[in-house]
Design an enzyme around this catalytic site. Sequence first.
Site, PDB file in Angstrom:
ATOM      1  N   ASP A 239      46.945  35.292  46.702  1.00  0.00           N
ATOM      2  CA  ASP A 239      46.651  36.027  45.464  1.00  0.00           C
ATOM      3  C   ASP A 239      45.881  35.101  44.527  1.00  0.00           C
ATOM      4  OD1 ASP A 239      46.693  37.283  42.984  1.00  0.00           O
ATOM      5  OD2 ASP A 239      48.743  38.054  43.251  1.00  0.00           O
ATOM      6  N   HIS A 240      44.649  35.473  44.248  1.00  0.00           N
ATOM      7  CA  HIS A 240      43.791  34.593  43.448  1.00  0.00           C
ATOM      8  C   HIS A 240      44.264  34.462  42.006  1.00  0.00           C
ATOM      9  CE1 HIS A 240      40.370  32.107  43.017  1.00  0.00           C
ATOM     10  NE2 HIS A 240      39.664  32.648  43.992  1.00  0.00           N
ATOM     11  N   ARG A 241      45.168  35.360  41.597  1.00  0.00           N
ATOM     12  CA  ARG A 241      45.703  35.235  40.236  1.00  0.00           C
ATOM     13  C   ARG A 241      46.713  34.102  40.167  1.00  0.00           C
ATOM     14  NH1 ARG A 241      47.886  41.214  39.921  1.00  0.00           N
ATOM     15  NH2 ARG A 241      48.793  40.329  41.801  1.00  0.00           N
TER      16      ARG A 241
END
Lengths: 329, 451
Positions: B423-425
Amino acid sequence: MAETKTYREALREAMVHELDNDESVVLMGEDIGVYGGTHLITDGLYDEYGPNRIMDVPISENGFTGAAVGMAMMGMRPVVEMMTWNFSFLAADQIIQNAAKVRYFSGGQVEVPLVIRGPNGGGVQLSAQHTHSLESFYGHFPGLKVVAPVTPNDVKGMMLTAIRDPNPVIFLEAGALYGTKGEVEEGDNAVPFGKARVAREGSDVTLIAYGRQVNLCLRAADTLSEDGFEAEVIDLRSLRPFDEDTIVESVEKTHRAVAVQEQWRWFGVASEVAAIIQDRAFDSLDAPVERVSGAEVPGPYARNLELMAFPSEKQVTNAARRVLYEEEK
Amino acid sequence: MPEVIMPKMGDAMEEGTLLQWLKSEGEEVSEGDPIAEIETDKVTMELEAEDAGTLAQLIASEGQDVPVGEAIAFIQGEGEEVPEVSEGGGEAEDEAEEGGEEDGGGAQATATETGAPEEEETEEETGGQTDGRADGHFRASPIVRRLAEENDLDLAKIDGSGPAGRIVERDVRGAMESGTAQRTEDGAAQEDGVAAPEQAQPQQAEMQGFQPARLPEPTEEPGTQLVEPTRMMQVIGERMTEAQQHIPHFYATVEVRMDAAMALRKQLNEQLEEEGVKLSVNDFVMKACAVALRSYPNLNALYTTRGVELHEKVDMAMAVALDQGLITPVIRDIGSKGLAAISQESKDLATRARDGKLQPDEYQGGTITVSNMGMFGIESFTAIINPPQAAIVAVSSIAKRPDYDENGQVVPASMMKLTLSADHRIANGRDGALYMAEVKRVLENPVMLMV
């Protein structure tokens, strides 16, 4: 300047005001002159203004109402008393077929500046034939204006407006409240038609009524306040023309509404209120609009039954609790 | 009179489908008698009577979706009368808070798993009568819908306290205060039946895994067969759609030389044979993924309403394919467990998963997931993140390939590809790359698995 007066006194004051200001104003009705009026609304006026301005008429509603329509067509401003609105059924043909339509028929050439006034509604043990609330009956017909003031100040201010109006006005008085007192503005306090009155401000639920039920709603609002719910009470005052905006603005604030009326539920003012709210404030509603109405029976004579047949404070508070999704009490 | 309520079988469970009544109205039941078959998004179970008496009233009908905590029947003891069915969700909801914890007055029935082998769903839309959302449409007052739209709220996360489960203003105000109903891009898909495919209208009411309005009618031509999605298929579809659309995935693939690990595995398996332990490649990969997380703990995290929740312990979810779907049982605190323990536990979980006999707490939670398709000979694949987790590792097959040794000589090597989806967040590419490099290092130096 304001002085405390009874509803009866305030009403009389308005008529006196216009009798003095406008020679075309005459009062007509059964026993309103020599006898002073069955409800003493016109008490003392006969002595002051004489038989040409304060006219006793025979017991013939259709006849004297028809005469008044003709007088109005000719430029006079008759104020006709129905001893009670129940008797207006006898005059319904004149009111509906002539008073309401002459201006239309004549392409606007002939106006009918007529006021028909008298006590409306029940609650004082007069039994079925003398217990009617006729606002939706008369409010149904285009061409009539219908008002139902509840405070002494409004009854004066709206009577001034009614007499000055060039159209027939059905003036429904809160008969059970003739003796109630309230502050009344001195002089010309004309109250415009089509403008409701916020009788109490609140944020949680809007109670909408007119006439005597406004007082019921105010009591219910106090009870609800004890539970922490602040009800806004709107006194419609004028049913035709009708003030939609005040209701819509209130419901946009409170998101809940209860419409209260003394008349029967079907085809009543409360239904109209509910329809207007769903039409114009649908996206603000948190619950369906509740209606509190009289029981679907002819007005009972027995006091206990009569009380049951009329909207009660408990019915109003419980309807409010329902739209608040609270337990009924 | 004891109510039989829809039990809460796990944190994420909001409703269950009443598949079938096993007793009929008026029938005598004893404590412990199975009275109904209930399907959640994960399992099919039998609901047992907790009281003896007459099954007085069957409130829920077969095929109906019933919110957790709502009465589905009454068991009438001697001399008791059948109460009016309460319309509102109010009372039932209080019980829902208590879930299936059987604490005295609350739930009067427990669900026991019987591993009902087939999931013969009759997913009919009959459920709407008592539930605000049974057919995927919410009962909500107009102001609620407006507030939800203006504040970007997910009505699926709000329990309605009005009649028939209607969501009313106070429910929304409460949810706004607690911040529990934000329509988030995170792992909110924990909730049942709420995923929001992109094509959907903004109105939550329209959202369901399968949207009649947007999809073509079946052709019903000869040679076609119409299969209704099971509840599990729907939930998987919705959650994966939600995850794929709302989580910004990035991917990182490493190729791991598995010779050393394979040799160690062979050696260990010989030693452990008598104890009946047979380590799988996947056991090594899972352990390696856990060990590597010690150095890169930010991938062992959940994306929550109030930020990224980092977890010290690694609860590793492992994807297990079922005939009718997919489930991810969890090996708790895998980092503290040895390979043998991991092996035994994963086999047990997988077996029971296929038999439909997992307890809800065995497939809920999890802080990272490993999905292995190596046994199918898959060379490489990417997986969809299992929300609200930060990462999933896709494990492919081991294949013999020519490789270079330290001297530049071509030698045969056992190679395996691992692909991280993260998850790039929560993590950036560098975190993912370093983590995968660490996994590779651990697997290529499998002695690291022992520490």
